[in-house]
Structures are given as C-alpha cells and as structure tokens.
Design a protein around this motif. Structure first.
Motif, PDB file in Angstrom:
ATOM      1  N   ASN A   1     -31.897  49.250  11.992  1.00 37.55           N
ATOM      2  CA  ASN A   1     -32.042  47.976  12.701  1.00 37.55           C
ATOM      3  C   ASN A   1     -33.011  47.030  12.011  1.00 37.55           C
ATOM      4  N   GLY A   2     -32.962  47.041  10.708  1.00 44.08           N
ATOM      5  CA  GLY A   2     -33.747  46.092   9.941  1.00 44.08           C
ATOM      6  C   GLY A   2     -35.001  46.689   9.350  1.00 44.08           C
ATOM      7  N   THR A   3     -35.218  46.394   8.069  1.00 38.51           N
ATOM      8  CA  THR A   3     -36.421  46.834   7.359  1.00 38.51           C
ATOM      9  C   THR A   3     -37.091  45.614   6.750  1.00 38.51           C
ATOM     10  N   VAL A   4     -38.404  45.586   6.790  1.00 33.76           N
ATOM     11  CA  VAL A   4     -39.139  44.541   6.091  1.00 33.76           C
ATOM     12  C   VAL A   4     -39.482  45.071   4.702  1.00 33.76           C
ATOM     13  N   HIS A   5     -38.964  44.410   3.687  1.00 33.24           N
ATOM     14  CA  HIS A   5     -39.225  44.779   2.296  1.00 33.24           C
ATOM     15  C   HIS A   5     -40.289  43.843   1.742  1.00 33.24           C
ATOM     16  N   VAL A   6     -41.323  44.403   1.151  1.00 33.08           N
ATOM     17  CA  VAL A   6     -42.384  43.618   0.524  1.00 33.08           C
ATOM     18  C   VAL A   6     -42.385  43.946  -0.964  1.00 33.08           C
ATOM     19  N   VAL A   7     -42.110  42.939  -1.788  1.00 30.40           N
ATOM     20  CA  VAL A   7     -42.058  43.136  -3.232  1.00 30.40           C
ATOM     21  C   VAL A   7     -43.367  42.649  -3.845  1.00 30.40           C
ATOM     22  N   VAL A   8     -44.085  43.557  -4.478  1.00 24.89           N
ATOM     23  CA  VAL A   8     -45.284  43.177  -5.234  1.00 24.89           C
ATOM     24  C   VAL A   8     -44.789  42.746  -6.612  1.00 24.89           C
ATOM     25  N   ASN A   9     -44.614  41.451  -6.754  1.00 26.14           N
ATOM     26  CA  ASN A   9     -43.983  40.890  -7.943  1.00 26.14           C
ATOM     27  C   ASN A   9     -45.046  40.567  -8.988  1.00 26.14           C
ATOM     28  N   ASN A  10     -45.398  41.587  -9.784  1.00 29.16           N
ATOM     29  CA  ASN A  10     -46.401  41.420 -10.844  1.00 29.16           C
ATOM     30  C   ASN A  10     -45.891  40.587 -12.010  1.00 29.16           C
ATOM     31  N   GLN A  11     -44.589  40.281 -12.001  1.00 27.60           N
ATOM     32  CA  GLN A  11     -43.949  39.548 -13.093  1.00 27.60           C
ATOM     33  C   GLN A  11     -43.995  40.313 -14.416  1.00 27.60           C
ATOM     34  N   ILE A  12     -44.023  41.645 -14.275  1.00 31.16           N
ATOM     35  CA  ILE A  12     -44.028  42.517 -15.447  1.00 31.16           C
ATOM     36  C   ILE A  12     -43.709  43.933 -14.985  1.00 31.16           C
ATOM     37  N   GLY A  13     -43.064  44.717 -15.825  1.00 32.43           N
ATOM     38  CA  GLY A  13     -42.807  46.108 -15.515  1.00 32.43           C
ATOM     39  C   GLY A  13     -43.400  46.985 -16.597  1.00 32.43           C
ATOM     40  N   PHE A  14     -44.578  47.583 -16.324  1.00 34.43           N
ATOM     41  CA  PHE A  14     -45.334  48.339 -17.316  1.00 34.43           C
ATOM     42  C   PHE A  14     -45.651  47.399 -18.484  1.00 34.43           C
ATOM     43  N   THR A  15     -44.851  47.446 -19.560  1.00 33.65           N
ATOM     44  CA  THR A  15     -45.054  46.490 -20.658  1.00 33.65           C
ATOM     45  C   THR A  15     -43.859  45.571 -20.835  1.00 33.65           C
ATOM     46  N   THR A  16     -42.873  45.680 -19.975  1.00 34.85           N
ATOM     47  CA  THR A  16     -41.614  44.972 -20.178  1.00 34.85           C
ATOM     48  C   THR A  16     -41.605  43.619 -19.478  1.00 34.85           C
ATOM     49  N   ASP A  17     -41.296  42.608 -20.263  1.00 37.38           N
ATOM     50  CA  ASP A  17     -41.179  41.254 -19.747  1.00 37.38           C
ATOM     51  C   ASP A  17     -39.976  41.172 -18.807  1.00 37.38           C
ATOM     52  N   PRO A  18     -40.070  40.391 -17.719  1.00 39.19           N
ATOM     53  CA  PRO A  18     -38.935  40.276 -16.795  1.00 39.19           C
ATOM     54  C   PRO A  18     -37.645  39.844 -17.465  1.00 39.19           C
ATOM     55  N   ARG A  19     -37.754  39.046 -18.522  1.00 39.81           N
ATOM     56  CA  ARG A  19     -36.548  38.577 -19.196  1.00 39.81           C
ATOM     57  C   ARG A  19     -35.805  39.710 -19.892  1.00 39.81           C
ATOM     58  N   MET A  20     -36.494  40.822 -20.088  1.00 43.17           N
ATOM     59  CA  MET A  20     -35.868  42.008 -20.682  1.00 43.17           C
ATOM     60  C   MET A  20     -35.592  43.084 -19.628  1.00 43.17           C
ATOM     61  N   ALA A  21     -35.978  42.804 -18.394  1.00 42.77           N
ATOM     62  CA  ALA A  21     -35.911  43.833 -17.359  1.00 42.77           C
ATOM     63  C   ALA A  21     -34.797  43.615 -16.350  1.00 42.77           C
ATOM     64  N   ARG A  22     -34.225  42.415 -16.325  1.00 45.78           N
ATOM     65  CA  ARG A  22     -33.161  42.160 -15.359  1.00 45.78           C
ATOM     66  C   ARG A  22     -32.297  41.005 -15.844  1.00 45.78           C
ATOM     67  N   SER A  23     -31.063  40.991 -15.382  1.00 50.29           N
ATOM     68  CA  SER A  23     -30.156  39.900 -15.707  1.00 50.29           C
ATOM     69  C   SER A  23     -30.105  38.864 -14.593  1.00 50.29           C
ATOM     70  N   SER A  24     -30.544  39.228 -13.406  1.00 46.01           N
ATOM     71  CA  SER A  24     -30.503  38.301 -12.276  1.00 46.01           C
ATOM     72  C   SER A  24     -31.695  37.353 -12.335  1.00 46.01           C
ATOM     73  N   PRO A  25     -31.573  36.180 -11.713  1.00 46.27           N
ATOM     74  CA  PRO A  25     -32.695  35.230 -11.740  1.00 46.27           C
ATOM     75  C   PRO A  25     -33.973  35.797 -11.132  1.00 46.27           C
ATOM     76  N   TYR A  26     -33.859  36.408  -9.972  1.00 49.87           N
ATOM     77  CA  TYR A  26     -35.032  36.943  -9.290  1.00 49.87           C
ATOM     78  C   TYR A  26     -34.944  38.470  -9.220  1.00 49.87           C
ATOM     79  N   PRO A  27     -36.067  39.144  -9.106  1.00 48.78           N
ATOM     80  CA  PRO A  27     -36.011  40.606  -8.928  1.00 48.78           C
ATOM     81  C   PRO A  27     -35.456  41.005  -7.574  1.00 48.78           C
ATOM     82  N   THR A  28     -35.396  40.053  -6.656  1.00 46.79           N
ATOM     83  CA  THR A  28     -34.988  40.338  -5.285  1.00 46.79           C
ATOM     84  C   THR A  28     -33.521  40.072  -5.021  1.00 46.79           C
ATOM     85  N   ASP A  29     -32.759  39.698  -6.040  1.00 44.76           N
ATOM     86  CA  ASP A  29     -31.380  39.275  -5.806  1.00 44.76           C
ATOM     87  C   ASP A  29     -30.496  40.375  -5.242  1.00 44.76           C
TER      88      ASP A  29
END
Length: 953
Positions: A365-393
């Motif tokens: 019946n619904g979950t609240v998702h909280v994304v801690v968006n550091n804009q980085i994954g370990f050492t990986t730039d977001p532009r190399m980490a996903r194809s979607s515009p946002y990490p939340t897509d």
C-alpha cells in the motif's frame, strides 16, 4: 518544475498553414511532461491552444526545433552548482528564464503587466482568479524552478496530478513555524555532530558517513512524524551502509554506547554468531514519537553490502506485519526504503520490487523511497552509470511521483517529505524523494576521490556545510540566537562524550542486541529454544480423511470447474478412500493440518496456484464466470488460519527476497517459495547467499522460509533438470571431519546448530512430515526441499495413511525394508541414494534378480548429515560394499558432500564408491538418447557386483 506552459501560441494562420501543409487533422493534446498543463487565453490572438500543440506543430515542420519537453533543467537542484541532475545542460529556448525569451511567444515586456484569467487546472492563484503575466511567471518559477523539481505528469490519473499541483502551487504552502524550524535545526545538529564525533574519535575507521547529505536524518524523521500523525504505528526501513550508523543513532535511537563500542578492536564477540560489520546491522525499537506523542515501532532491517538486495525483504516483512494486524489498507504499517543514486538506477532488483508494489498478494500500500543522490557511484560518473536522465526514472513504471529536491535547502526537503508521506497515506502508492546532495568524503573515509573527480571535490572542499547555512539563516531571521545554536551543539556533544565513556565498559558484543525482527514469546528470555525436542509429526486419520475429502471437492455452489480438473478431483477422492496419497495430496494434508493448528500458510512463486506441472490446483476457476475463483484450502475448518497461495510476477530475486522478509515477521507461519524449475533459483542467488544461508550467523536472525525446488534428471535438457544441490550443500556449515557424539537429542541439536536444512524426499509421506516438522521444531531454520517432477504422477510414488497417522515422524534415512534386510549378512552391496533415482534403482534391482544381494538405503535429509543413522546402516551390513549412487554428474549433486562424511563415519576403513554420471560442465544433456544411455550405464555399474574389484581408495 515544468515547461512553463504560460501562454498560448499564436496558432491562427500559421497553425492552419502547418495543418494544411501536412494534411493533419487537429487533435486534442495533453502533456506527458512534468508541471502544470495550464493554457491561458492569448491577449493577441482570438481562441487558444495548448503549449503541447504548438510544440507538435513546430516538430512537424522541423523535429530539431523542439526540445525533449522537459523543464527540470532550470531548477536549482545541485547544491554544488556544477552538475545537472538530469545529465543534460540544455535549457529549452522557450522557457521564460529572462525577459528576452518573451519574444518566443510574440510578446513584449509591456505584456508582463497584463492580467490573465487563470484556468481551473492550476492553484497558483490561491483565492485569486486573475493574475498579471509577471506574477504568473514568478509564482510558477517559485513552485517549479527553485529547489524543488517535480515529475508527475506521466501519472494517468487527473485527481492525483491535481493533488500534487495543489500541494506545491498553492501560495504560502511552504511556511514553517518557529518551533518547526528549531526542531529541524536540532535534528540537523544531531545528524552532523554525530558524524563529526565519529570522525574525531575514529579517523581511520570505515563508517560510510552521511556528510554531504546530513539532511537525510531530519527527512526520515519528518516522514515518520507525518505518518505517525496519520495513524502509522510501525515503520520498517531498509537502507544501504551510507549513513546507517547515523540512522541507528538518530532515527531508530539505538543506544550510542552500543554503536561506539563497535569501533573498539578489543571488543570480544559473543558466541551466538559470526557477526557482521557495524554498518550492516539492523535494529528494532519501540518508542514514543516526540512530535505526535504516539507509540511508534521502528525496524531497520539488517542487510549485506549488496546494494538494494534488502528492498524486497523489507517489503515482505511489511506485508506480513500488515497481514497479522489485519491492516489491509496499510494504515498502521508502512515501509521506507533508502537508496543510493547509482544503485537505484543500476540494480535490477529495484525494478523487480517496484513491480510487486501493486500486486494483490504483494502490495504494501505504498512505500516512501528516499534516494541519497550523491551524483556519483563510488568512482563512477553518473554519465557512465545510467542511460536515463535521472537515477529515479525507474519509478515511472509504476506511476510513482518523483520529487527532486536540493538537499542544501532543509525546509524544502522537509516539505517534500511531508507531502510524500501524505501522498502514500492518501493514494496507497509509492513515491520517490530524490535528495540531490553530494558526498563530502570518498566512497569510504579511507578513499581518495580526487583521483577520479578532481573538479567536483574541489568544489566540495569549498562547500559550506548545510548546518552552518541553515543556522545562519535562522539566526539572521531571529528564529534562534547564536548562543542557542551553540548550546544545542554543546548539548549533543556532551551526550556523545558521555556515551563514549560508557562504551569503554562494553567488553562483549552481543549481536542479539541488534536484532531487527524479534519474536516475543517464542524463545526464552535468553533467546534460547524453550525445548530441544520435536513432537511426532503425524496427525489423526480422521483429519487426513477430512482434508482429502475437501481437497477433492468444490466448496462453493454453482461453481463450474474444468472437466479435466473434475477428473483430478475424482482421483483425489479415490486415493482418500484407499487411504493413500500422492505428492499433491500429501502437501494438501500438511498445509491443511497446520491451518487447523492456527498456523498461517503462504505459498508464493511462479504459477504456484495451479503448479508448474498441473498437479496442485489450489485455486479453482469458474469456467463460466470471469475471475470467480475458489480456494478449497480456506474451507477446511471453522476458525482456521488463513491460507494464501499466489502466483508471483516472473521474478526470482525480488519474490524470494519478499518471502524471506515475510517469514521474518512471525515464527507461527509456514512461508514457502517455489521455483518454477529448481535451477531458476540461480537468479535469486544473492538472497540465498547473503540472507538465507548466513542470516542467523551474521545477524542472529532466525527464519523458517521454505524453498521448493523441482529437481530431477529426466532428459529435459541443461535447464529444467538440476536444482544445483551441490551449491546448497557446499554452503552447509556442518563439519565433515568432526565425529559427533550421538546423544539422545542428537537430531534436534544437530538441526539447531545448522544454518539450513536440505532434504530430497523420495515419498509423499516424507514430504508431508518434513513440512510439518518445520513448524513443530522449537526454532526456525531455512528449509531447502528438492521436489519431484516425474514422481508427481509415478505409480510407485505414493504413501499410505499408515505412514502419516499419529505417532509417525519424518525419517531422515529410510532403510532397506525388503528381502535384503532380512539377511543382512548375505548382502554384497549397500547402495545409498537420495530422491528420484531410488525408483530407477529398485526397478533395475528387481529386473536383475538382486533383491537379496543388494540393499538400498535412502537419505531423505542430506544436511545436516544423519551421521547416526548412516553409521547404523553401514554397521548392519558389515560384508557389503558401500556405494553412493546419484543421477547427477559426479562434480554436481551430493557426492562431494557425502563422501568425506562417510569417511568420517567409517574411520576411513571402508570406501564409499561412486556410481553416477561422469563429471560435466552442463548439469544435463540436451539429447534424449544420450540421457537414456548414461542412465543405463550407471545403473549397470550400480548392480555389477564386480565393478570395484581390484580398485583401491
């Protein structure tokens, strides 16, 4: 935040020209982008049209002239001011970000002061019906283009979209009282000073601190406060390691000294498990919510480093807690999931979990998702980490609204979190809060981020902490004084120092103090079983008969079943009259008897309602009325426990994790997950490795989840054959070299000490008993059952009621009971085996006339290994060669597990010879003839009494 669809386009002659040129009829368009689809009548052209129409017509003329229809670019989401949260720095030319952009709409600066009638789809006017263009732009910019970015126009529900608009567009909605601001500041103080304290005391320790997103602590507390206000009593959280200690301290309120003592390298481990690193541990705590003055239970579920693996586990536990409370609408129990941006976009289990969110037997019946968006994954730039515009897509797939917010604006974060909690309570749907923040240190405190993100970290090093920013703001506006702020810091610092002093007295680490799912009353106060005995698992014959009669009937009137199903039910009735059961009926009797005893039974997995092999049929379907079903199992007894059987989505990782979480909630339930075929469990290997096999050792978490894995070499190819028993046995923790002491309670003690139980039943009665034993044991262990396929309808694979009535029990080993057992001294070969191959061996023995010379003993329970019973069997036939026979390849199956254990029993004085298929890479052949040839070959060897003459071991 939106494409500011502020004004009409001048369709007039130009629109007509475009339509005529392309031969296109005019359609009614709506926006699938975010923000308000407000259409305002033009002061220049009679009639009006939507922004989307203009974009469409422009696209017809020149597709390159139209942007991607996404206006989030102009919101100020990044605290660092250097990145674009959606990976795109392009600002659409038609957004009115400066006065010169007015020309795009054929407007001049003088038009800014003209009044326009507001449509009913917007709430920016408040009580006003008209506004000047200048004020319209200002209000929309304040709503959608500041520190909050909204994505919701993909939701195909007008009411829900309007609800969100009203929450964010209405003037003055983001007003906080002085008391609320002071509470927020105090929470930020605790969040930041906790991290500072750990950094000062243990500068060289990994702790995966929250620096850069300290606002997450007040964010979570706001969600909990608002939910408590709306009636929530139990909140179950799942999160990765970053910030976990802070959440334990300042959200769950774990005693600080128990956290601090974890950093002491001299702290001794208690003997209840191997433990885990501090930033993986969970916690369960009941307390008063200070804001609402109501009781609240908080549970943070322990999890491994496998990011997002905990998501379905949390959902399953939440579903179970709702079920036991009768909370069908999720008004008392809810879940919160915290994610990292890279994992949220990259881990497939996130998608699997989202797709459970609206399924009847899986929804929470619904979950609240909280994304801690550091804009980085370990050492990986977001532009190399996903194809979607946002990490939340990924959340778009279930129409969950997504609220992006600049984490350096604490008040904006609090408002968004409050709305998110209200959304979940109002619509019983998931919602995502994207905290766009940064990571002040490296991946961990020992890591150097400047190697790979030098420019980002130069800015981070210059970044003023959010606590100072917000404190300066409140001091400037007079909400608090500098002295009050400093006193708040000093107060929490004292709390930490005092707890640190007490932590030095801790000499032993007790993992059970970090338990995330306690079972009050099930164990003693010391956490031990109340007994070390297991009652007999048989049931009275009249109960067997009654269950058989219901299983072969349709309890509802005027219910038309399929003719083929009628034949199956008649077969069940015939077996019941003859006092026999097949596999399906034995399962029915195990489940039904437990339901009578008040034990909730839940069976989940792909196609489990009918059964992959069309043998179960626990849900009957009316052949004439759409979606009319009947579950006879729920018509067995008055006041019985409920039975849930549910086909799952085509997921293993997510669904098995869900059922594991469901089983965590209570020991008084039999929770089973069935794989469509046994080898399909390999896509859920993370849950098996990180939670099921190791959960008790790492987190002292007892769990009785049952895995049903169809297994058997039947010429069906490399897949659909082996459930990979070797993998489960390799992870079993019993010692192959330790000769046990055979005490009176050896069987139960051995079960208590193991990490899980692995069985391969050869008869329906054995299956019946092991299911009942799972609940009657005074503790809970995961149970792995290799279930049959062809044996489901094998004429010899039936059991008598005599093997299931009161006084009977599960037999870990089924000894030879034929002619060979009457004269054991004359037996030349004793074959040990497990599962389906027993029937092949019996048939071959009979055909060769070796019933008196070859004995066959079956292992029903493989792990923990039945040392006592195997020793008894081996000693019974002192002159016999000992052979282990399996249908699996030699490097698979059971041989590598049983061989050293046989050697321990035999003192290495007698060999245990191997008979079976040769080693191979694939579990089974894809050629039917090759399968039959290899079967004949190892059966010939099994009964060739000269096969091992002259061989040494």
């Amino acid at each position: 935040m939106s494409q500011l669809r502020l004004l009409p386009s001048w369709l007039g002659a130009q629109a007509s020209r475009l339509l005529a040129a392309h031969g296109v009829q005019r359609f009614s368009w709506y926006s699938r982008s975010s923000g308000p689809p407000a259409t305002f009548p033009s002061s220049k052209v009679g009639g009006g049209s939507s922004y989307m129409e203009e974009m469409y017509f422009a696209w017809l003329e020149n597709p390159q002239s139209v942007h991607k229809i996404r206006g989030h670019h102009v919101a100020q989401l990044d605290p660092l001011g250097i990145l674009d949260a959606d990976l795109d720095s392009f600002v659409p030319s038609d957004l009115i970000t400066t006065i010169d952009k007015l020309a795009f709409y054929d407007l001049r600066e003088a038009d800014l002061d003209k009044e326009f009638q507001l449509p009913t789809t917007t709430f920016i006017g408040g009580s006003e019906n008209t506004l000047s263009l200048r004020e319209i732009i200002r209000r929309l910019e304040n709503t959608y283009c500041q520190h909050i970015g909204l994505e919701f126009m993909f939701i195909n529900d007008v009411e829900q979209c309007q609800w969100i608009r009203q929450k964010f567009e209405t003037p003055g909605v983001m007003q906080f009282s002085s008391e609320e601001k002071r509470t927020l500041l105090a929470r930020l103080v605790r969040s930041m000073r906790f991290e500072d304290f750990l950094a000062r005391k243990w500068s060289s320790e990994k702790r995966f601190g929250l620096e850069g997103c300290e606002v997450m602590i007040p964010a979570l507390k706001t969600i909990i406060d608002k939910s408590s206000e709306m009636g929530i009593e139990n909140v179950i959280l799942g999160m990765p390691h970053r910030g976990r200690l802070n959440v334990l301290a300042n959200v769950i309120r774990k005693d600080l000294e128990q956290i601090f003592c974890q950093f002491d390298p001299k702290l001794e481990a208690a003997d209840e498990g191997s433990g885990d690193v501090k930033y993986h541990l969970g916690m369960y705590h009941e307390r008063i919510n200070r804001v609402t003055n109501r009781n609240i239970t908080l549970s943070l579920v322990a999890n491994p480093s496998h990011l997002e693996a905990v998501d379905p586990v949390v959902q399953g536990k939440t579903k179970a807690e709702q079920f036991y409370r009768g909370d069908a609408q999720g008004k008392k129990v809810m879940s919160i999931l915290v994610h990292g941006d890279a994992a949220f976009a990259g881990q497939g289990v996130v998608y699997e979990t989202f797709h459970l969110s609206d399924l009847p037997s899986y929804t929470t019946n619904g979950t609240v998702h909280v994304v801690v968006n550091n804009q980085i994954g370990f050492t990986t730039d977001p532009r190399m980490a996903r194809s979607s515009p946002y990490p939340t897509d990924v959340a778009r797939v279930v129409n969950a609204p997504i609220f992006h917010v600049n984490a350096d604006d604490p008040e904006a974060v609090m408002y968004v979190c409050s709305v998110a909690a209200e959304w979940r309570n109002t619509f019983n749907k998931d919602v995502v809060v994207d905290l766009v923040c940064y990571r002040r240190r490296g991946h961990n405190e020992m890591d150097e981020p400047m190697f790979t993100q030098p420019l980002m970290y130069k800015q981070i090093h210059r970044q003023v902490p959010v606590l100072k920013k917000y404190a300066d703001k409140l001091i400037a506006e007079g909400t608090v004084t500098l002295q009050e702020f400093e006193e708040e810091i000093a107060k929490y610092d004292r709390i930490c120092e005092e707890a640190f002093g007490r932590s030095k007295d801790k000499k032993i680490l007790h993992i059970k103090h970090w338990l995330d799912s306690p079972w009050p009353g099930f164990f003693t106060v010391d956490g031990e079983p109340k007994s070390m005995t297991c009652p007999a698992t048989g049931i009275p014959e009249d109960m067997l008969t009654h269950i058989g009669e219901v299983a072969s009937s349709v309890p509802l009137e005027d219910f038309k079943i399929h003719t083929g199903l009628s034949r199956i039910l008649r077969g069940r009735a015939d077996m019941t009259r003859k006092r026999t059961v097949d596999w399906a009926l034995a399962e029915y009797m195990a489940f039904g008897s437990l339901l009578k005893e008040g034990i909730h039974v839940r069976l989940s997995g792909q196609d489990v309602e009918r059964g992959t092999f069309s043998h179960r049929h626990h849900v009957l379907h009316d052949q004439e009325v759409d979606r009319r079903t009947c579950v006879p199992m729920n018509h067995l007894w008055p006041h019985q426990a409920p039975y849930t059987v549910c086909n799952s989505s085509l997921s293993e990782y997510g669904v098995l994790g869900f059922e594991l979480g469901y089983a965590m909630a209570s020991p008084n339930a039999l929770v089973l997950w069935e794989a469509q075929f046994g080898d399909f469990h390999n896509t859920a290997q993370c849950i098996i490795d990180q939670f099921i096999s190791t959960g008790q050792a790492k987190w002292v978490r007892h769990n009785g989840v049952v895995l049903l894995l169809p297994h058997g070499m039947e010429g069906m190819g490399p897949e659909h054959s082996s459930a990979r028993p070797e993998r489960f046995l390799q992870m079993s923790n019993d010692d192959s070299d330790a000769y046990p002491a055979f005490t009176q309670d050896f069987e139960v003690r051995q079960l208590y000490d193991c990490n899980w139980i692995v069985v391969n039943c050869s008869t329906p009665a054995s299956y019946f008993h092991v299911l009942r034993r799972q609940i009657l044991l005074p503790f809970r262990k995961p149970l792995i059952i290799f279930t049959p396929k062809s044996l489901l309808r094998h004429p010899e694979a039936k059991s008598s009621f005599d093997q299931m009535v009161s006084g009977t029990s599960f037999q870990r080993v089924v000894p030879e009971d034929g002619a060979a057992a009457q004269a054991p001294g004359q037996v030349r070969r004793l074959i040990f085996c497990t599962g389906k191959v027993y029937y092949d061996l019996v048939k071959e023995r009979s055909s060769q006339g070796l019933d008196e010379q070859v004995a066959i003993t079956r292992l029903e329970q493989i792990s923990p290994f039945p040392f006592d019973l195997i020793k008894r069997e081996a000693e019974k036939y002192p002159g016999a060669e000992l052979v282990w026979c399996q249908e699996e390849h030699k490097n698979m199956g059971y041989y590598d597990y049983i061989s050293p254990r046989f050697m321990t029993i035999l003192g290495r004085a007698r060999p245990i010879w191997y008979v079976g298929r040769d080693p191979a890479a694939a579990p089974a052949t894809g050629n039917r003839n090759t399968h039959l040839v290899s079967l004949k070959k190892f059966l010939d060897t099994a009964f060739n009494l000269q096969a091992f003459e002259g061989k040494t071991f």
